[in-house]
Design a protein around this motif. Structure first.
Motif, mmCIF file in Angstrom:
data_model
loop_
_atom_site.group_PDB
_atom_site.id
_atom_site.type_symbol
_atom_site.label_atom_id
_atom_site.label_comp_id
_atom_site.label_asym_id
_atom_site.label_seq_id
_atom_site.Cartn_x
_atom_site.Cartn_y
_atom_site.Cartn_z
ATOM 1 N N ALA A 253 7.935 -10.027 -0.846
ATOM 2 C CA ALA A 253 8.013 -9.529 -2.221
ATOM 3 C C ALA A 253 6.664 -9.730 -2.902
ATOM 4 C CB ALA A 253 9.105 -10.285 -2.980
ATOM 5 N N GLY A 254 6.190 -8.704 -3.583
ATOM 6 C CA GLY A 254 4.937 -8.830 -4.323
ATOM 7 C C GLY A 254 3.691 -8.656 -3.481
ATOM 8 N N CYS A 255 3.833 -8.214 -2.226
ATOM 9 C CA CYS A 255 2.645 -7.992 -1.389
ATOM 10 C C CYS A 255 1.747 -6.963 -2.080
ATOM 11 C CB CYS A 255 3.037 -7.488 -0.002
ATOM 12 S SG CYS A 255 1.611 -6.969 1.000
ATOM 13 N N ARG A 256 0.483 -7.331 -2.221
ATOM 14 C CA ARG A 256 -0.457 -6.453 -2.930
ATOM 15 C C ARG A 256 -0.611 -5.110 -2.213
ATOM 16 N NH1 ARG A 256 -6.478 -8.270 -4.987
ATOM 17 N NH2 ARG A 256 -6.981 -6.322 -6.031
ATOM 18 N N THR A 257 -0.571 -5.155 -0.892
ATOM 19 C CA THR A 257 -0.810 -3.929 -0.111
ATOM 20 C C THR A 257 0.430 -3.049 -0.015
ATOM 21 O OG1 THR A 257 -2.440 -5.173 1.165
ATOM 22 C CG2 THR A 257 -1.746 -3.038 2.050
ATOM 23 N N CYS A 258 1.488 -3.561 0.617
ATOM 24 C CA CYS A 258 2.638 -2.676 0.836
ATOM 25 C C CYS A 258 3.613 -2.683 -0.336
ATOM 26 C CB CYS A 258 3.329 -2.985 2.163
ATOM 27 S SG CYS A 258 4.181 -4.560 2.223
ATOM 28 N N GLY A 259 3.541 -3.718 -1.209
ATOM 29 C CA GLY A 259 4.405 -3.761 -2.386
ATOM 30 C C GLY A 259 3.784 -2.997 -3.541
#
Ligand SMILES: [Zn+2]
Length: 351
Positions: A253-259
């Motif tokens: 959750a909150g991944c800069r790339t895939c989120g």
């Protein structure tokens, strides 16, 4: 009729070549046809890339695009299985040497050699049209770039790394599994040890490449939903026999790339044009500057030893060794000081 006979002959030869693999239940004739129709890119053709390319080419992957910025040296031969001493003597670019070697054992598949450094400006051109991307690189900067591109375009890719006796690999299915940035939000500092500092066992490389190549084959045969296509980060140490597997089935959750879909590496802002590339060397790729090797060879003669072939020009001036590619890119060995490298380049090649 003659044409028909020719096709039948070719089909029979293909069936014979891959007969042991077709016998394997997980592949079969249909799987072999899917392999032949699949296009894979291998980014980086050092130790891991060599092993990946060798396995996948022999397995009959229809198109392999091999992208590498470097040339073959004697210190590569301990682990980079596609190359031999004559490649090192000629300083052949690894992508070209790989293409030649593969043509000698499987002329039925298509190999596209790209002698280039994968950067934001050329990543689309270099990876366009590929079904799967495989990581044969040796640095996190390029891996994050591949991850950005793959997530943005929804192209599956396989991360692989090996150093010392340790190997680690992860399949990334954008939109479904964790991406590289989910697992390593920042370049893992503990893993900055490289082949130059920690050495490497060829068996660790071959193991990680074998696992990644098998995953690539599963993907080609059964697609991303193939039941055995791994959704974990797998690591092992061939020396201590330690082994670990952690789930990567869901994005963080909150991944800069895939989120958040914030592709900072693809944007490539502030990316230096002069970079360290291991082995006490510096790479200069400031701009495209086509070079006439014959002319430069003549110009450099008075200043040191120089020789060239169609692919590289090498120039020795103690204690430096400069390798130039036709597009103007250079690798300068003998320094890690970018200012020194830049001034050598300006003096002998032009500014
Ligand atoms: Zn992610």
């Amino acid at each position: 009729m003659a044409q028909q006979a020719e096709i039948q002959k070719k089909d029979a030869a293909t069936a014979e070549r891959y007969s042991r693999q077709i016998l394997f239940r997980g592949i079969g004739e249909a799987g072999q046809r899917r392999l032949a129709a699949t296009r894979m890119a291998i980014v980086g053709c050092g130790a891991t890339g060599s092993a990946l390319a060798g396995l996948l080419a022999r397995a009959g992957v229809g198109t392999l695009r091999i992208i590498d910025r470097d040339y073959v040296e004697a210190s590569n031969l301990q682990r980079q299985s596609l190359f031999d001493e004559s490649d090192a003597r000629e300083s052949l670019p690894k992508a070209i040497a790989a293409e030649r070697k593969i043509a000698a054992f499987n002329s039925q598949i298509k190999v596209e050699a790209k002698v280039d450094d994968l950067v934001p400006a050329n990543i689309q051109a270099l990876l366009e049209g590929m079904d799967l991307i495989l990581d044969g690189t040796d640095n996190f900067e390029t891996r994050y770039l591949i991850n950005d591109y793959a997530v943005e375009r929804s192209i599956p890719w396989i991360y692989s790394a090996a150093v010392g006796s340790y190997g680690v690999t992860l399949n990334v299915i954008p939109g479904e599994t964790a991406c590289l940035a989910c697992i390593f939000p920042n370049s893992p500092r503990g893993m900055v040890e490289t082949c130059e500092t920690s050495g490497i066992l060829n068996s660790a490389v071959n193991l990680v490449a074998s696992i990644a190549a098998t995953e690539a084959i599963k993907f080609a045969v059964g697609g991303k939903d193939a039941p055995t296509f791994r959704r974990t980060l797998l690591s092992f140490d061939v020396w201590t026999n330690d082994r670990a597997e952690i789930s990567a089935a869901k994005p963080r959750a909150g991944c800069r790339t895939c989120g958040e879909r914030d592709f900072i590496h693809l944007a490539g802002e502030g990316r230096p044009h002069i970079t360290l590339c291991g082995r006490n060397s510096v790479q200069i790729h400031e701009r495209q500057r086509p070079i006439d090797f014959v002319e430069l060879n003549r110009r450099l003669q008075p200043h040191g030893a120089v020789r060239h072939n169609d692919f590289v020009l090498k120039f020795w001036r103690d204690p430096y060794e400069m390798t130039l590619f036709p597009d103007g890119r250079a690798i300068i060995k003998g320094t890690t000081d970018t200012a020194v490298a830049r001034s050598l380049y300006a003096r002998y090649v032009g500014s």
